[in-house]
Design an enzyme around this catalytic site. Sequence first.
Site, short mmCIF file in Angstrom:
data_model
loop_
_atom_site.label_atom_id
_atom_site.label_comp_id
_atom_site.label_asym_id
_atom_site.label_seq_id
_atom_site.Cartn_x
_atom_site.Cartn_y
_atom_site.Cartn_z
N LYS A 290 0.85 -1.19 0.00
CA LYS A 290 0.00 0.00 0.00
C LYS A 290 0.89 1.25 0.00
O LYS A 290 1.81 1.33 0.82
CB LYS A 290 -0.88 -0.04 1.26
CG LYS A 290 -2.18 0.68 1.13
CD LYS A 290 -3.17 0.27 2.21
CE LYS A 290 -4.47 1.03 2.02
NZ LYS A 290 -5.55 0.54 2.84
N GLU A 377 -20.26 -4.22 9.87
CA GLU A 377 -21.22 -3.39 10.62
C GLU A 377 -22.35 -4.22 11.22
O GLU A 377 -22.80 -3.94 12.34
CB GLU A 377 -21.77 -2.28 9.73
CG GLU A 377 -20.77 -1.18 9.40
CD GLU A 377 -19.80 -1.53 8.29
OE1 GLU A 377 -19.95 -2.61 7.68
OE2 GLU A 377 -18.89 -0.73 8.03
N ARG A 405 -25.97 -0.61 6.53
CA ARG A 405 -25.78 -2.04 6.33
C ARG A 405 -26.32 -2.86 7.50
O ARG A 405 -26.59 -4.05 7.37
CB ARG A 405 -24.29 -2.31 6.16
CG ARG A 405 -24.03 -3.68 5.73
CD ARG A 405 -22.68 -3.83 5.13
NE ARG A 405 -22.66 -3.44 3.73
CZ ARG A 405 -21.57 -3.53 2.98
NH1 ARG A 405 -20.46 -3.96 3.51
NH2 ARG A 405 -21.62 -3.20 1.72
C1 LIG Z 1 -19.41 -0.96 4.60
C2 LIG Z 1 -18.17 -0.13 4.67
N1 LIG Z 1 -17.59 0.07 5.87
C3 LIG Z 1 -16.47 0.82 5.96
C4 LIG Z 1 -15.92 1.38 4.84
C5 LIG Z 1 -14.72 2.28 4.94
N2 LIG Z 1 -13.56 1.70 4.20
C6 LIG Z 1 -13.24 2.13 2.97
S1 LIG Z 1 -11.93 1.32 2.35
C7 LIG Z 1 -11.75 0.41 3.75
C8 LIG Z 1 -10.63 -0.56 3.87
C9 LIG Z 1 -10.49 -1.40 2.67
O1 LIG Z 1 -9.42 -2.27 2.84
P1 LIG Z 1 -9.07 -3.30 1.72
O2 LIG Z 1 -10.32 -3.90 1.19
O3 LIG Z 1 -8.06 -4.25 2.25
O4 LIG Z 1 -8.48 -2.41 0.55
P2 LIG Z 1 -7.17 -1.49 0.56
O5 LIG Z 1 -7.62 -0.10 0.83
O6 LIG Z 1 -6.23 -1.99 1.61
O7 LIG Z 1 -6.63 -1.64 -0.81
C10 LIG Z 1 -12.74 0.74 4.69
C11 LIG Z 1 -12.86 0.14 6.03
C12 LIG Z 1 -16.57 1.15 3.62
N3 LIG Z 1 -16.13 1.68 2.48
N4 LIG Z 1 -17.67 0.40 3.56
#
Ligand SMILES: Cc1ncc(C[n+]2csc(CCOP(=O)(O)OP(=O)(O)O)c2C)c(N)n1
Length: 645
Positions: A290, A377, A405
Amino acid sequence: MKDTPKFPSEPLLPGIKSPADVKALNPDQLPALAQEIRDEIIAVTSATGGHVGPNLGVVELTIALHRVFNTPEDQFVFDVSHQGYVHKLLTGRNGDFFHKLRQTNGASGFLYRAESPHDAFGAGHAGTALSAALGMATARDLHGTHEHVVAVCGDAAFTCGITMEALNNVVSSTKRLIVILNDNEWSIAKNVGAMAKYLNRLSTNPTYNKVHHDLEKFFTSLPGGVEMNRVYMKWKRETKDFFVESSLFEKFGLRYIGPIDGHNLEELSKNLEFAKQCDTPILLHVLTKKGKGLEAAIAHPEKFHGASPYNPVTGESHKSTVATAPNYQDVFGQALTRFARADRRIVGITGAMPSGTGLSHLADALPQQFFDVGIAEEHAVLFAAGLATKGIRPVVGVYSTFLQRAYDQIIHDVCLQNLPVTFCMDRAGLSANDGPTHHGLFDLAYLRCVPNALVMQPKDEDELVDMLHTSLQHEGPAFIRYPRGAGVGVKIKPKPELIPHGQAEVLREGSNIMIWALGPMVTEALALAERLGTEEHLSVGVVNARFAKPLDRPLLFSHAACIPLLVTMEDHVVSGGFGSAVLEALQESDCPMAVECIGWPDKFVEHGSSVAVLRENYGLSPDSMFQRIRERWRHRQTESVTADA
Ligand SMILES: Cc1ncc(C[n+]2csc(CCOP(=O)(O)OP(=O)(O)O)c2C)c(N)n1
């Protein structure tokens, strides 16, 4: 293949108008293209803010995807789709449109079907890619067509219930689906839970895959080996863990290949080509870094997951020159920590958003009273309900949009059982740069109709602390919504006060118009009342409603009895919101009166450069609201003259 440029420094990115141009490049040119893409992402996000780390991590992966597959015929479904900038740059959206990333009339920060035919599926909430891709692959099978469907999911997507529900259904739905697990070990914060540990074991112990890989290579090298390999694969699926432990994904019937170096274009292309030929659903476990290419983003993955504008060299955030009040999220986090220190029954729960919600204050101070449950959630809310049955006082810190959600858990598990769970809903109102997936404009409507729910919104950060205190003393469910960003700048009392349930606060008396406002609209209402007084000579009062449920009915009815015009103001859609609650109460009690409801329309509000710009576009700027109230008052005056005549 395109000719190698005459001058080695001649940029490649401006010439990329579609994925065909990516395919036309010579493999030797790809590292240079990757570097240009990284430079572009840093140049643009340092000015506009955005998802820096996730995009810098998927540069090679996205280039490889576009080299191997053909969008829009083939379809990529990106989970959350916050990592879609590279895809945008390779699908005809580089140049001015991308330079206005997350700004009015510029590229959305997420994928958006209306933005490009290459955006097969829009998203903004996590965990949706695998289900959607499976639906698309199954539709393809039903149509009898042959395109490829590729789901690109982060490691944290596998902490989401929906992803696991989809995984459970893959093999019963289709024989052809490609899943990319983009594993960078981070959610926004460090990824959490048993799944994160499992993926880490899988990626750091490749023995399993190597043994199978070597056997497959051996079989296919023999005469008739392809058939032998097929038998071997079947046997492997059936014997499962007999010789070497099979991966979790194989237990769900997918073929697993990994770990794959997610920054090695050749390795990526080779494996994607293989996946393309595969006649079973397949998961490629790709390891990426990342923030790759920006030192500050590697050093601070959480800050650079979604960064505000920053210095592209040092990574320092641009400091605002105007002194601002503390953010609501910090006021909440600090107050909760104070309360939790005094009462060990109080715990905080987040679904993978410790810093965004301000719960990191509690995590740092009282880690044993803090739970990060991953992007889950539904589980967060049910977990809180379970805790509440045994005397714990759980506080769920969550963005308004993500709480959507967990609606069934809110109704069925918390409110029906009248359990004392407090919900602190940040980002209620607009999240301007993010757009419709992230605006918190529906919570009043979805909560107001649920029995037992206490629903409030503070006018400032001091009242937020009072409301948190009030909720923690309440023997039932309580929901507090507040906006993104800075509070009003008021002093916070050393000792919070209990607010009697359903009691509004009259801030200014008036005899012509009463404005009933909720949350940050209270400050706006006070300014409007002043202006209507000076410019229109109207006597305008203001009520800080505080509660959307229960409403202060006695006060409302007293106004209905003697005030000619009532105005409601809320940072929420009007349908089903606070204004609707006021109208319903008046209607039920047979108090017909003129009411003007100001709030967001029945539309998905797009992303924009700022809240002010979006408000202007939707008639919610101070000036537009002034005109609207003035016009309504004039109209009402003519109506009463006509009625009298
Ligand atoms: C339902 C929901 N909860 C929380 C979030 C906030 N959120 C956005 S990206 C993310 C983390 C994503 O991590 P990952 O899937 O591993 O992708 P990366 O950013 O590491 O590439 C979160 C918690 C969201 N988008 N949707």
